[in-house]
Design a protein around this motif. Structure first.
Motif, PDB file in Angstrom:
ATOM      1  N   ALA A  89      10.171  11.829   1.781  1.00  0.00           N
ATOM      2  CA  ALA A  89       9.639  12.891   0.923  1.00  0.00           C
ATOM      3  C   ALA A  89       8.243  12.510   0.484  1.00  0.00           C
ATOM      4  O   ALA A  89       7.858  11.337   0.484  1.00  0.00           O
ATOM      5  N   THR A  90       7.472  13.502   0.064  1.00  0.00           N
ATOM      6  CA  THR A  90       6.117  13.261  -0.419  1.00  0.00           C
ATOM      7  C   THR A  90       6.182  12.796  -1.871  1.00  0.00           C
ATOM      8  O   THR A  90       6.911  13.368  -2.687  1.00  0.00           O
ATOM      9  N   VAL A  91       5.439  11.725  -2.181  1.00  0.00           N
ATOM     10  CA  VAL A  91       5.486  11.156  -3.524  1.00  0.00           C
ATOM     11  C   VAL A  91       4.108  11.208  -4.160  1.00  0.00           C
ATOM     12  O   VAL A  91       3.081  11.359  -3.480  1.00  0.00           O
ATOM     13  N   ASP A  92       4.112  11.047  -5.477  1.00  0.00           N
ATOM     14  CA  ASP A  92       2.868  10.996  -6.260  1.00  0.00           C
ATOM     15  C   ASP A  92       2.429   9.534  -6.360  1.00  0.00           C
ATOM     16  O   ASP A  92       2.832   8.813  -7.277  1.00  0.00           O
ATOM     17  N   ALA A  93       1.640   9.039  -5.405  1.00  0.00           N
ATOM     18  CA  ALA A  93       1.267   7.619  -5.323  1.00  0.00           C
ATOM     19  C   ALA A  93       0.502   7.125  -6.547  1.00  0.00           C
ATOM     20  O   ALA A  93       0.758   6.020  -7.047  1.00  0.00           O
ATOM     21  N   PRO A  94      -0.470   7.879  -7.106  1.00  0.00           N
ATOM     22  CA  PRO A  94      -1.215   7.351  -8.260  1.00  0.00           C
ATOM     23  C   PRO A  94      -0.337   7.083  -9.487  1.00  0.00           C
ATOM     24  O   PRO A  94      -0.661   6.231 -10.309  1.00  0.00           O
ATOM     25  N   ASN A  95       0.781   7.797  -9.609  1.00  0.00           N
ATOM     26  CA  ASN A  95       1.644   7.602 -10.770  1.00  0.00           C
ATOM     27  C   ASN A  95       2.841   6.725 -10.469  1.00  0.00           C
ATOM     28  O   ASN A  95       3.808   6.713 -11.246  1.00  0.00           O
ATOM     29  N   ARG A 152      10.992 -10.463  -4.112  1.00  0.00           N
ATOM     30  CA  ARG A 152      11.336  -9.047  -3.997  1.00  0.00           C
ATOM     31  C   ARG A 152      10.169  -8.200  -4.476  1.00  0.00           C
ATOM     32  O   ARG A 152       9.488  -8.542  -5.445  1.00  0.00           O
ATOM     33  N   VAL A 153       9.971  -7.048  -3.787  1.00  0.00           N
ATOM     34  CA  VAL A 153       8.978  -6.041  -4.166  1.00  0.00           C
ATOM     35  C   VAL A 153       9.724  -4.730  -4.409  1.00  0.00           C
ATOM     36  O   VAL A 153      10.469  -4.259  -3.517  1.00  0.00           O
ATOM     37  N   ALA A 154       9.552  -4.134  -5.575  1.00  0.00           N
ATOM     38  CA  ALA A 154      10.215  -2.870  -5.911  1.00  0.00           C
ATOM     39  C   ALA A 154       9.160  -1.838  -6.264  1.00  0.00           C
ATOM     40  O   ALA A 154       8.303  -2.088  -7.121  1.00  0.00           O
ATOM     41  N   VAL A 155       9.224  -0.659  -5.583  1.00  0.00           N
ATOM     42  CA  VAL A 155       8.253   0.415  -5.802  1.00  0.00           C
ATOM     43  C   VAL A 155       9.025   1.691  -6.151  1.00  0.00           C
ATOM     44  O   VAL A 155      10.004   2.057  -5.450  1.00  0.00           O
ATOM     45  N   LYS A 156       8.584   2.388  -7.194  1.00  0.00           N
ATOM     46  CA  LYS A 156       9.213   3.653  -7.598  1.00  0.00           C
ATOM     47  C   LYS A 156       8.110   4.678  -7.832  1.00  0.00           C
ATOM     48  O   LYS A 156       7.175   4.428  -8.584  1.00  0.00           O
ATOM     49  N   GLU A 216       0.856  -1.173   0.000  1.00  0.00           N
ATOM     50  CA  GLU A 216       0.000   0.000   0.000  1.00  0.00           C
ATOM     51  C   GLU A 216       0.902   1.235   0.000  1.00  0.00           C
ATOM     52  O   GLU A 216       1.830   1.340   0.821  1.00  0.00           O
ATOM     53  N   LEU A 217       0.640   2.189  -0.865  1.00  0.00           N
ATOM     54  CA  LEU A 217       1.483   3.382  -1.007  1.00  0.00           C
ATOM     55  C   LEU A 217       0.599   4.633  -0.903  1.00  0.00           C
ATOM     56  O   LEU A 217      -0.407   4.750  -1.617  1.00  0.00           O
TER      57      LEU A 217
END
Length: 505
Positions: free
Chosen positions: A476-482, A493-497, A454-455
Protein backbone atom coordinates in the motif's frame (compact mmCIF):
# COMPACT_ATOMS: atom_id res chain seq x y z
CA UNK A 1 118.52 37.40 45.25
CA UNK A 2 120.29 34.13 44.47
CA UNK A 3 121.11 33.03 48.05
CA UNK A 4 117.44 33.45 49.03
CA UNK A 5 116.37 31.75 45.82
CA UNK A 6 118.46 28.63 46.40
CA UNK A 7 117.57 28.54 50.05
CA UNK A 8 113.89 28.45 49.09
CA UNK A 9 114.64 25.55 46.74
CA UNK A 10 116.51 23.62 49.41
CA UNK A 11 119.97 24.01 47.89
CA UNK A 12 123.04 25.95 48.94
CA UNK A 13 124.61 28.35 46.49
CA UNK A 14 125.52 27.43 42.96
CA UNK A 15 126.74 24.01 44.10
CA UNK A 16 123.10 22.83 44.30
CA UNK A 17 122.63 22.89 40.53
CA UNK A 18 122.06 19.46 38.88
CA UNK A 19 125.13 17.88 37.27
CA UNK A 20 125.83 19.15 33.77
CA UNK A 21 123.52 22.21 34.07
CA UNK A 22 125.29 25.57 33.72
CA UNK A 23 124.85 27.72 36.85
CA UNK A 24 123.44 30.66 34.90
CA UNK A 25 120.80 28.46 33.26
CA UNK A 26 119.90 26.87 36.61
CA UNK A 27 119.50 30.29 38.20
CA UNK A 28 117.30 31.48 35.33
CA UNK A 29 115.09 28.37 35.62
CA UNK A 30 114.68 28.82 39.36
CA UNK A 31 113.77 32.47 38.99
CA UNK A 32 111.22 31.68 36.30
CA UNK A 33 109.62 29.09 38.52
CA UNK A 34 109.25 31.49 41.41
CA UNK A 35 107.67 34.03 39.07
CA UNK A 36 105.11 31.43 37.99
CA UNK A 37 104.33 30.50 41.56
CA UNK A 38 103.86 34.14 42.53
CA UNK A 39 101.60 34.81 39.53
CA UNK A 40 99.49 31.69 40.17
CA UNK A 41 98.80 32.73 43.75
CA UNK A 42 97.02 35.87 42.48
CA UNK A 43 94.80 34.15 39.87
CA UNK A 44 91.13 33.30 40.37
CA UNK A 45 89.94 29.75 39.69
CA UNK A 46 88.32 30.63 36.31
CA UNK A 47 91.58 32.32 35.27
CA UNK A 48 93.56 29.24 36.28
CA UNK A 49 91.24 26.93 34.34
CA UNK A 50 91.92 28.93 31.17
CA UNK A 51 95.52 27.59 31.22
CA UNK A 52 94.40 23.93 31.19
CA UNK A 53 94.76 21.93 27.98
CA UNK A 54 92.69 18.83 27.19
CA UNK A 55 94.30 15.72 25.73
CA UNK A 56 92.47 12.60 24.50
CA UNK A 57 94.73 9.60 24.89
CA UNK A 58 93.63 6.55 22.86
CA UNK A 59 94.82 3.37 24.54
CA UNK A 60 96.45 1.07 21.95
CA UNK A 61 94.75 -2.24 21.24
CA UNK A 62 91.29 -3.43 20.35
CA UNK A 63 88.18 -1.42 21.13
CA UNK A 64 87.65 2.27 21.65
CA UNK A 65 89.37 3.06 24.95
CA UNK A 66 90.01 6.73 25.59
CA UNK A 67 91.30 8.65 28.59
CA UNK A 68 90.54 12.38 28.73
CA UNK A 69 93.32 14.22 30.55
CA UNK A 70 93.55 17.85 31.65
CA UNK A 71 97.15 19.06 31.44
CA UNK A 72 98.70 22.13 33.09
CA UNK A 73 101.87 22.82 31.04
CA UNK A 74 102.33 26.36 32.43
CA UNK A 75 101.72 25.39 36.06
CA UNK A 76 99.17 28.20 36.50
CA UNK A 77 96.30 25.92 37.58
CA UNK A 78 98.13 24.17 40.43
CA UNK A 79 100.65 26.90 41.13
CA UNK A 80 103.55 24.59 40.41
CA UNK A 81 105.82 23.90 37.45
CA UNK A 82 106.21 20.24 38.38
CA UNK A 83 106.79 17.77 35.58
CA UNK A 84 103.71 15.83 36.71
CA UNK A 85 101.28 18.27 35.15
CA UNK A 86 101.51 16.76 31.63
CA UNK A 87 101.42 13.29 30.10
CA UNK A 88 104.82 11.72 29.40
CA UNK A 89 105.77 8.87 27.01
CA UNK A 90 106.84 6.70 29.97
CA UNK A 91 103.19 6.59 31.16
CA UNK A 92 101.83 5.55 27.74
CA UNK A 93 104.45 2.81 27.39
CA UNK A 94 103.64 1.45 30.86
CA UNK A 95 99.90 1.44 30.04
CA UNK A 96 100.55 -0.57 26.90
CA UNK A 97 102.69 -3.05 28.85
CA UNK A 98 100.16 -3.46 31.69
CA UNK A 99 97.38 -3.98 29.17
CA UNK A 100 99.00 -7.31 28.33
CA UNK A 101 100.07 -8.14 31.91
CA UNK A 102 96.78 -7.54 33.74
CA UNK A 103 93.66 -9.41 32.78
CA UNK A 104 90.27 -7.73 32.51
CA UNK A 105 87.83 -7.74 35.47
CA UNK A 106 90.51 -8.01 38.17
CA UNK A 107 88.15 -6.72 40.85
CA UNK A 108 90.26 -8.30 43.60
CA UNK A 109 93.44 -6.40 42.66
CA UNK A 110 94.46 -3.31 44.66
CA UNK A 111 96.77 -0.92 42.78
CA UNK A 112 98.76 2.08 44.03
CA UNK A 113 100.27 4.68 41.69
CA UNK A 114 103.18 6.71 43.07
CA UNK A 115 103.76 10.18 41.65
CA UNK A 116 100.58 9.84 39.58
CA UNK A 117 100.82 13.27 37.93
CA UNK A 118 97.82 13.32 35.58
CA UNK A 119 96.82 9.85 36.81
CA UNK A 120 96.79 8.11 33.42
CA UNK A 121 98.24 4.73 34.53
CA UNK A 122 96.06 4.30 37.62
CA UNK A 123 92.89 5.42 35.83
CA UNK A 124 93.55 2.94 33.02
CA UNK A 125 93.81 0.06 35.51
CA UNK A 126 90.64 1.15 37.28
CA UNK A 127 88.41 1.94 34.29
CA UNK A 128 89.50 -0.71 31.79
CA UNK A 129 90.82 -3.49 34.08
CA UNK A 130 88.44 -3.21 37.03
CA UNK A 131 91.16 -2.77 39.67
CA UNK A 132 90.77 -0.82 42.90
CA UNK A 133 93.21 2.03 42.20
CA UNK A 134 94.72 4.62 44.55
CA UNK A 135 96.34 7.65 42.91
CA UNK A 136 98.86 9.46 45.09
CA UNK A 137 100.75 12.68 44.51
CA UNK A 138 102.28 15.61 46.38
CA UNK A 139 99.62 17.83 48.04
CA UNK A 140 100.15 20.75 45.65
CA UNK A 141 99.41 18.45 42.67
CA UNK A 142 96.14 17.03 44.01
CA UNK A 143 93.70 19.57 42.40
CA UNK A 144 94.75 18.58 38.87
CA UNK A 145 94.85 14.85 39.73
CA UNK A 146 91.40 14.94 41.37
CA UNK A 147 89.97 16.83 38.40
CA UNK A 148 91.16 14.13 35.97
CA UNK A 149 89.88 11.32 38.20
CA UNK A 150 86.46 12.94 38.45
CA UNK A 151 86.18 13.56 34.69
CA UNK A 152 87.16 10.02 33.70
CA UNK A 153 85.19 8.27 36.43
CA UNK A 154 81.97 10.21 37.09
CA UNK A 155 80.47 7.27 39.02
CA UNK A 156 83.47 6.97 41.31
CA UNK A 157 84.21 3.29 40.54
CA UNK A 158 87.13 2.05 42.68
CA UNK A 159 89.26 5.16 42.13
CA UNK A 160 90.73 7.04 45.10
CA UNK A 161 92.97 10.14 45.24
CA UNK A 162 95.24 10.69 48.25
CA UNK A 163 98.22 12.92 49.15
CA UNK A 164 101.50 11.11 49.68
CA UNK A 165 104.98 12.49 50.05
CA UNK A 166 107.61 9.74 49.79
CA UNK A 167 109.20 8.98 53.13
CA UNK A 168 106.42 10.74 55.11
CA UNK A 169 105.93 8.38 58.07
CA UNK A 170 102.50 9.71 59.03
CA UNK A 171 101.06 9.42 55.52
CA UNK A 172 102.55 5.94 55.15
CA UNK A 173 101.02 4.83 58.42
CA UNK A 174 97.58 5.91 57.28
CA UNK A 175 97.84 4.06 53.96
CA UNK A 176 99.26 0.89 55.55
CA UNK A 177 96.28 0.84 57.93
CA UNK A 178 94.00 0.48 54.87
CA UNK A 179 95.93 -2.58 53.69
CA UNK A 180 98.85 -3.32 51.40
CA UNK A 181 98.63 -3.31 47.61
CA UNK A 182 98.93 -6.13 45.10
CA UNK A 183 100.57 -3.87 42.55
CA UNK A 184 102.46 -0.57 42.67
CA UNK A 185 103.18 1.44 39.53
CA UNK A 186 105.19 4.57 38.79
CA UNK A 187 106.11 6.32 35.56
CA UNK A 188 108.97 8.82 35.29
CA UNK A 189 109.48 8.98 39.06
CA UNK A 190 113.19 8.02 39.13
CA UNK A 191 114.76 11.05 37.45
CA UNK A 192 115.89 12.63 40.78
CA UNK A 193 118.59 10.43 42.36
CA UNK A 194 118.25 12.16 45.74
CA UNK A 195 114.61 10.92 45.98
CA UNK A 196 115.19 7.27 45.04
CA UNK A 197 115.74 6.12 48.61
CA UNK A 198 112.42 7.53 49.83
CA UNK A 199 110.64 6.20 46.73
CA UNK A 200 111.85 2.63 47.21
CA UNK A 201 111.30 2.74 50.98
CA UNK A 202 107.69 3.86 50.47
CA UNK A 203 107.02 1.11 47.93
CA UNK A 204 108.67 -1.47 50.22
CA UNK A 205 106.18 -0.75 53.02
CA UNK A 206 103.04 -0.56 50.86
CA UNK A 207 103.58 -3.55 48.55
CA UNK A 208 102.09 -6.87 49.66
CA UNK A 209 104.40 -9.85 50.17
CA UNK A 210 103.64 -11.39 46.78
CA UNK A 211 102.97 -8.13 44.95
CA UNK A 212 104.73 -6.60 41.94
CA UNK A 213 106.29 -3.16 41.45
CA UNK A 214 106.41 -1.67 37.93
CA UNK A 215 108.63 1.30 37.04
CA UNK A 216 108.94 3.01 33.67
CA UNK A 217 111.26 5.88 32.72
CA UNK A 218 112.81 7.47 29.68
CA UNK A 219 116.24 6.12 28.82
CA UNK A 220 118.23 9.15 30.00
CA UNK A 221 121.98 9.07 30.69
CA UNK A 222 122.79 7.81 34.19
CA UNK A 223 119.16 7.37 35.38
CA UNK A 224 119.08 3.57 35.22
CA UNK A 225 122.51 3.32 36.87
CA UNK A 226 121.32 5.36 39.86
CA UNK A 227 118.23 3.13 40.12
CA UNK A 228 120.28 -0.08 40.07
CA UNK A 229 122.48 1.30 42.83
CA UNK A 230 119.44 2.11 44.96
CA UNK A 231 117.89 -1.32 44.42
CA UNK A 232 120.90 -3.07 45.98
CA UNK A 233 119.90 -1.86 49.45
CA UNK A 234 116.13 -1.54 48.97
CA UNK A 235 114.94 -5.10 49.53
CA UNK A 236 113.67 -5.42 45.96
CA UNK A 237 114.92 -7.72 43.24
CA UNK A 238 114.34 -7.24 39.51
CA UNK A 239 112.15 -9.75 37.69
CA UNK A 240 112.04 -8.38 34.18
CA UNK A 241 113.49 -5.56 32.11
CA UNK A 242 112.42 -4.46 28.66
CA UNK A 243 112.54 -1.42 26.43
CA UNK A 244 109.74 0.00 24.30
CA UNK A 245 109.54 2.84 21.84
CA UNK A 246 106.92 5.46 22.68
CA UNK A 247 105.77 8.62 20.99
CA UNK A 248 103.23 11.29 21.82
CA UNK A 249 101.47 13.35 19.20
CA UNK A 250 103.71 16.17 17.99
CA UNK A 251 106.82 14.78 19.72
CA UNK A 252 109.77 12.63 18.72
CA UNK A 253 109.92 8.91 19.46
CA UNK A 254 111.91 7.98 22.59
CA UNK A 255 113.03 4.74 24.21
CA UNK A 256 111.31 3.77 27.47
CA UNK A 257 112.73 1.32 30.02
CA UNK A 258 110.23 -0.80 32.00
CA UNK A 259 111.41 -2.71 35.05
CA UNK A 260 109.33 -5.20 37.08
CA UNK A 261 110.35 -5.69 40.73
CA UNK A 262 109.25 -7.83 43.68
CA UNK A 263 110.29 -8.39 47.28
CA UNK A 264 113.67 -10.06 47.53
CA UNK A 265 112.44 -12.99 49.64
CA UNK A 266 109.14 -13.77 47.92
CA UNK A 267 107.72 -14.96 44.64
CA UNK A 268 105.18 -12.71 42.95
CA UNK A 269 101.65 -13.86 42.20
CA UNK A 270 99.92 -13.10 38.94
CA UNK A 271 96.59 -11.43 39.66
CA UNK A 272 93.83 -13.16 37.76
CA UNK A 273 90.08 -12.69 37.94
CA UNK A 274 88.31 -15.48 39.90
CA UNK A 275 86.75 -18.08 37.65
CA UNK A 276 84.93 -20.82 39.59
CA UNK A 277 82.19 -20.16 42.15
CA UNK A 278 84.39 -21.40 45.00
CA UNK A 279 87.19 -18.99 44.04
CA UNK A 280 84.79 -16.05 44.11
CA UNK A 281 83.54 -17.03 47.57
CA UNK A 282 87.09 -17.43 48.87
CA UNK A 283 88.10 -14.02 47.51
CA UNK A 284 85.00 -12.42 49.03
CA UNK A 285 85.89 -13.98 52.40
CA UNK A 286 89.50 -12.76 52.11
CA UNK A 287 88.39 -9.17 51.44
CA UNK A 288 85.45 -8.91 53.85
CA UNK A 289 85.77 -11.73 56.39
CA UNK A 290 82.25 -12.91 55.50
CA UNK A 291 81.61 -16.37 54.14
CA UNK A 292 78.64 -16.16 51.76
CA UNK A 293 76.05 -18.90 51.66
CA UNK A 294 76.39 -21.18 48.66
CA UNK A 295 74.24 -20.17 45.73
CA UNK A 296 72.56 -22.95 43.83
CA UNK A 297 71.77 -21.92 40.29
CA UNK A 298 68.97 -24.03 38.83
CA UNK A 299 69.58 -25.53 35.46
CA UNK A 300 67.63 -23.97 32.69
CA UNK A 301 66.09 -26.25 30.15
CA UNK A 302 66.63 -25.25 26.60
CA UNK A 303 63.34 -23.92 25.27
CA UNK A 304 61.85 -26.01 22.57
CA UNK A 305 61.41 -24.37 19.25
CA UNK A 306 57.79 -23.73 18.42
CA UNK A 307 56.45 -25.92 15.68
CA UNK A 308 55.89 -23.87 12.53
CA UNK A 309 52.26 -23.31 11.68
CA UNK A 310 51.20 -24.90 8.39
CA UNK A 311 50.93 -22.35 5.65
CA UNK A 312 47.43 -21.82 4.30
CA UNK A 313 46.87 -22.85 0.71
CA UNK A 314 45.87 -20.38 -1.96
CA UNK A 315 42.27 -21.62 -1.91
CA UNK A 316 42.07 -21.22 1.88
CA UNK A 317 43.43 -17.68 1.69
CA UNK A 318 40.87 -16.73 -0.98
CA UNK A 319 37.98 -18.23 1.02
CA UNK A 320 39.07 -16.45 4.20
CA UNK A 321 39.44 -13.14 2.38
CA UNK A 322 35.93 -13.38 0.94
CA UNK A 323 34.60 -14.40 4.34
CA UNK A 324 36.25 -11.41 6.06
CA UNK A 325 34.75 -9.08 3.48
CA UNK A 326 31.23 -10.43 3.99
CA UNK A 327 31.10 -11.86 0.48
CA UNK A 328 30.04 -15.40 1.36
CA UNK A 329 27.60 -15.53 -1.56
CA UNK A 330 30.55 -15.36 -3.97
CA UNK A 331 32.23 -18.48 -2.63
CA UNK A 332 30.33 -20.99 -4.75
CA UNK A 333 31.12 -24.65 -4.15
CA UNK A 334 33.81 -25.19 -1.46
CA UNK A 335 34.90 -28.64 -0.31
CA UNK A 336 34.22 -29.57 3.30
CA UNK A 337 37.94 -29.78 4.28
CA UNK A 338 38.58 -26.19 3.18
CA UNK A 339 35.43 -25.02 4.98
CA UNK A 340 36.59 -26.60 8.25
CA UNK A 341 40.13 -25.12 8.05
CA UNK A 342 38.93 -21.61 7.22
CA UNK A 343 36.25 -21.65 9.94
CA UNK A 344 38.78 -22.85 12.56
CA UNK A 345 41.49 -20.30 11.65
CA UNK A 346 39.09 -17.33 11.34
CA UNK A 347 37.04 -18.17 14.43
CA UNK A 348 33.76 -18.20 12.52
CA UNK A 349 31.10 -20.89 12.99
CA UNK A 350 31.15 -23.53 10.31
CA UNK A 351 27.44 -22.91 9.64
CA UNK A 352 28.36 -19.62 7.97
CA UNK A 353 29.92 -21.59 5.14
CA UNK A 354 27.13 -24.15 4.89
CA UNK A 355 25.64 -22.49 1.84
CA UNK A 356 23.90 -24.45 -0.91
CA UNK A 357 25.64 -24.47 -4.26
CA UNK A 358 24.40 -22.40 -7.15
CA UNK A 359 22.93 -25.49 -8.84
CA UNK A 360 21.17 -26.52 -5.65
CA UNK A 361 19.65 -23.06 -5.35
CA UNK A 362 18.37 -23.20 -8.92
CA UNK A 363 16.86 -26.65 -8.39
CA UNK A 364 15.21 -25.51 -5.18
CA UNK A 365 13.77 -22.43 -6.87
CA UNK A 366 12.38 -24.48 -9.73
CA UNK A 367 10.83 -27.02 -7.37
CA UNK A 368 9.19 -24.34 -5.27
CA UNK A 369 7.95 -22.32 -8.21
CA UNK A 370 4.34 -23.33 -7.65
CA UNK A 371 4.33 -22.90 -3.88
CA UNK A 372 2.93 -19.91 -2.04
CA UNK A 373 5.97 -17.90 -0.80
CA UNK A 374 3.85 -15.15 0.74
CA UNK A 375 3.61 -16.40 4.31
CA UNK A 376 3.35 -14.34 7.47
CA UNK A 377 7.19 -14.22 7.69
CA UNK A 378 9.35 -13.93 4.60
CA UNK A 379 12.86 -15.41 4.53
CA UNK A 380 14.84 -14.99 1.38
CA UNK A 381 13.87 -13.41 -1.95
CA UNK A 382 10.74 -14.43 -3.79
CA UNK A 383 11.40 -16.35 -6.99
CA UNK A 384 9.44 -15.50 -10.09
CA UNK A 385 7.11 -18.32 -11.16
CA UNK A 386 7.02 -19.71 -14.69
CA UNK A 387 4.34 -18.17 -16.88
CA UNK A 388 2.50 -21.45 -17.49
CA UNK A 389 2.24 -22.21 -13.74
CA UNK A 390 1.47 -18.61 -12.70
CA UNK A 391 -1.82 -18.28 -10.66
CA UNK A 392 -4.68 -16.10 -11.84
CA UNK A 393 -4.16 -12.36 -11.87
CA UNK A 394 -6.66 -11.84 -9.07
CA UNK A 395 -4.83 -14.30 -6.78
CA UNK A 396 -1.46 -12.57 -7.42
CA UNK A 397 -2.98 -9.20 -6.62
CA UNK A 398 -4.52 -10.62 -3.47
CA UNK A 399 -1.19 -12.08 -2.31
CA UNK A 400 0.68 -8.90 -3.21
CA UNK A 401 -1.86 -6.83 -1.32
CA UNK A 402 -1.16 -8.81 1.82
CA UNK A 403 2.67 -8.96 2.03
CA UNK A 404 4.11 -6.83 -0.76
CA UNK A 405 6.80 -7.93 -3.17
CA UNK A 406 10.42 -8.77 -2.15
CA UNK A 407 12.85 -7.48 -4.74
CA UNK A 408 16.01 -8.40 -2.76
CA UNK A 409 16.66 -10.11 0.58
CA UNK A 410 19.93 -11.55 1.96
CA UNK A 411 19.82 -15.03 3.43
CA UNK A 412 19.62 -14.85 7.21
CA UNK A 413 17.49 -11.69 7.22
CA UNK A 414 14.04 -12.06 8.85
CA UNK A 415 11.29 -9.58 8.12
CA UNK A 416 7.62 -9.26 9.03
CA UNK A 417 4.92 -6.96 7.64
CA UNK A 418 1.73 -6.06 9.46
CA UNK A 419 -1.08 -4.31 7.58
CA UNK A 420 -3.68 -2.54 9.72
CA UNK A 421 -6.48 -0.38 8.49
CA UNK A 422 -4.58 2.87 8.82
CA UNK A 423 -0.85 1.96 8.93
CA UNK A 424 1.84 -0.45 7.71
CA UNK A 425 4.50 -1.83 10.11
CA UNK A 426 7.67 -3.60 8.92
CA UNK A 427 10.10 -5.31 11.34
CA UNK A 428 13.49 -6.42 9.98
CA UNK A 429 15.76 -8.63 12.14
CA UNK A 430 19.38 -9.59 11.39
CA UNK A 431 20.33 -13.12 12.46
CA UNK A 432 23.63 -13.60 14.32
CA UNK A 433 25.22 -15.51 11.46
CA UNK A 434 24.31 -12.83 8.93
CA UNK A 435 25.61 -10.02 11.14
CA UNK A 436 28.85 -11.91 11.77
CA UNK A 437 29.31 -12.27 8.01
CA UNK A 438 28.64 -8.57 7.40
CA UNK A 439 31.09 -7.39 10.09
CA UNK A 440 33.95 -7.86 7.67
CA UNK A 441 32.61 -4.94 5.65
CA UNK A 442 31.94 -2.53 8.51
CA UNK A 443 34.93 -3.56 10.60
CA UNK A 444 32.86 -4.46 13.67
CA UNK A 445 30.94 -1.15 13.75
CA UNK A 446 27.95 -0.81 16.10
CA UNK A 447 24.61 -1.91 14.66
CA UNK A 448 23.06 1.59 14.73
CA UNK A 449 26.06 3.06 12.91
CA UNK A 450 26.19 0.37 10.20
CA UNK A 451 22.45 -0.15 9.47
CA UNK A 452 20.10 2.42 7.92
CA UNK A 453 16.88 2.43 5.83
CA UNK A 454 15.22 4.37 3.03
CA UNK A 455 11.41 4.72 2.84
CA UNK A 456 9.35 6.01 -0.06
CA UNK A 457 5.59 5.91 -0.65
CA UNK A 458 5.74 2.44 -2.22
CA UNK A 459 9.12 0.93 -1.24
CA UNK A 460 11.29 0.19 1.83
CA UNK A 461 15.02 -0.41 1.60
CA UNK A 462 17.25 -1.57 4.47
CA UNK A 463 20.99 -0.89 3.99
CA UNK A 464 24.18 -2.13 5.67
CA UNK A 465 27.29 0.01 5.17
CA UNK A 466 25.56 1.61 2.15
CA UNK A 467 24.64 -1.72 0.46
CA UNK A 468 21.01 -2.84 0.13
CA UNK A 469 20.25 -6.00 2.11
CA UNK A 470 16.42 -5.82 1.82
CA UNK A 471 14.32 -4.20 -0.94
CA UNK A 472 10.55 -4.55 -0.27
CA UNK A 473 7.74 -3.27 -2.49
CA UNK A 474 4.97 -2.24 -0.06
CA UNK A 475 1.40 -3.49 -0.56
CA UNK A 476 0.00 0.00 0.00
CA UNK A 477 1.04 3.61 -0.42
CA UNK A 478 2.33 5.17 2.80
CA UNK A 479 3.02 8.67 4.08
CA UNK A 480 6.87 8.45 4.28
CA UNK A 481 7.54 11.92 5.83
CA UNK A 482 5.31 11.08 8.81
CA UNK A 483 6.76 7.60 9.38
CA UNK A 484 8.41 6.56 12.66
CA UNK A 485 11.27 4.11 13.14
CA UNK A 486 13.44 2.50 15.82
CA UNK A 487 16.81 0.68 15.65
CA UNK A 488 17.84 -1.75 18.42
CA UNK A 489 21.49 -2.61 18.97
CA UNK A 490 20.78 -5.44 21.34
CA UNK A 491 18.14 -7.18 19.19
CA UNK A 492 19.76 -6.16 15.89
CA UNK A 493 16.33 -5.07 14.69
CA UNK A 494 14.91 -2.24 12.55
CA UNK A 495 11.21 -1.36 12.96
CA UNK A 496 9.42 1.09 10.62
CA UNK A 497 5.79 2.24 10.94
CA UNK A 498 4.11 4.56 8.40
CA UNK A 499 0.48 5.73 8.02
CA UNK A 500 -1.30 4.55 4.85
CA UNK A 501 -2.48 6.98 2.22
CA UNK A 502 -4.59 4.56 0.24
CA UNK A 503 -4.84 0.78 -0.07
CA UNK A 504 -3.18 -0.84 -3.05
CA UNK A 505 -5.36 -2.85 -5.43
Amino acid sequence: ELPELFAALGTEGMGGAPPGVPPALWASMCKKRLEHMHESNHLTMPQREEHLQKRHFHVPGRGRRVLTLQEDPTGRFGGSCSSGTVLWPAATALIEHLDAEVEKSCLNCRVLELGAGCGAVGMFLSIFKGCEAWLTEAPEQLPLLARNASENSPDGLDLQVAPLKWGDAQALEQLVALGTFDMIVGSDVTYRPECLSDLLSTAQQLLSRHGRFFLSFQDRPGEEAHLEAGLQTSGFRPLKRLTKAAKLEGQEEVQIVIIELCHAGAEPEVIRPPQATGNVEDEFFRLTGIRPEPVVVPKREKPRAAEPKPKASFKERVVKDLLDRGMVDYLGDVDEETKSKVAASAGYPLSMLQRPSQQARLDEAMAAAGEDWFSSKGKGPNVAEPAEDRPQESEEKSAFSKQGLVLKCLDGLDWELQDTEDALSVTVTFTHELWLGLCGVSGGTAFKEAVSFELSEEELRVLHAGSVVLDLRLPATVDAPNASASVSNRKMRVAVKAPQISKGT
